[in-house]
Design an enzyme around this catalytic site. Sequence first.
Site, PDB file in Angstrom:
ATOM      1  CB  THR A  43     -42.249 -70.347-106.436  1.00  0.00           C
ATOM      2  OG1 THR A  43     -43.379 -70.953-105.816  1.00  0.00           O
ATOM      3  CG2 THR A  43     -41.011 -71.159-106.103  1.00  0.00           C
ATOM      4  CG  HIS A  46     -41.080 -67.109-101.860  1.00  0.00           C
ATOM      5  ND1 HIS A  46     -41.123 -66.308-100.739  1.00  0.00           N
ATOM      6  CD2 HIS A  46     -42.349 -67.566-102.035  1.00  0.00           C
ATOM      7  CE1 HIS A  46     -42.348 -66.287-100.248  1.00  0.00           C
ATOM      8  NE2 HIS A  46     -43.113 -67.034-101.023  1.00  0.00           N
TER       9      HIS A  46
END
Length: 345
Positions: A43, A46
């Site tokens: 994450t 990202h």
Amino acid sequence: MTATMKAAVLVRPGQFEVQQVPRPEPGRGEVLVRISRVGICGTDMHIFNGHYAADSLPMIPGHEFTGTIAELGQDVQGLTPGSPVVVDMNIGCGTCYWCRRNEVLNCPDMQQMGITMDGAFAEYIAVPARLVIPAPDTVPTEVLALTEPLACVVRCARKANITFGQSVVVLGAGPIGNLHVQLLRTIGAAPIIVADLSEDRVNMALEAGADVGVTDPAELEDVVMRHTDGRGADVVIESVGLPALYRQATRLIRKGGHIAAFGLTGADEMLPVDILQTILQENSIKGSVAGMGQDMHDALTMLTHGRIRTERFTAATYPLDQIQDAFDSFADRPRDLKTQIALTH
């Protein structure tokens, strides 16, 4: 004069700046944690690449962390300054329908450290005391920093109701895929089939406990059928986040099988579902993305008692001042299942 601390601020996608920023003060019911180690999560990548939480920038990311209690806010009891801790990064209101069911991500007021608010790529973080979990001082900090990602995997297995003797396919042999394999081995799932394009990562998954490894997507369906007496797998865990893999998962489960939707896709991606087949075969799909509450406690217990092989997750370590290098080189280091940021004080 306001106290300051060193922090890595993601000022825009792809660019960190290590800055001196105000050190947070613990409010009522909060604890100030002095950070020791922080893991880089998928994450985080990202966010770094601009695919997620862009509206939160500039921000201090980081949510897979451990540290020691530096200071207690007003009305905090049962915690001791200097004690090692891990922290549940999901902040709900604590009283709504979803919080009471330990489904904090659905809380209307939910916040996540390092994703929707400043996180742990810093020397200190102030957190709600109710989310602080005391940790044994016998467990190395680099291992404690794995509690949050392992908790995510624990929750996935719990949501999918995986138990001993079940056949499971894990799509993706990256850091989370490897943890899925290790947890499945501990549960007693069999056979465990892992698929990834990277031969290195498939081999690491086999070392971690997978029974069968596949690197050629064209062979995967035949391999799964061959190892499940032609039925298909009881459970398929998609841990990459590719729509094509989710579509393939529908062909890999047996009648009455289950797809564990774990890998994050783009916001506009859709999965075509054969409704009639789903009804007649009693198939199911259930999402799971973050560990919280009891998942964190269970993950910490497993790490404390050595149920997870952590060596490949703790070898790559960078100081906070080199966080840009750590993120820039992340994709070029496939054998490093996890990269951690070590903070020195």
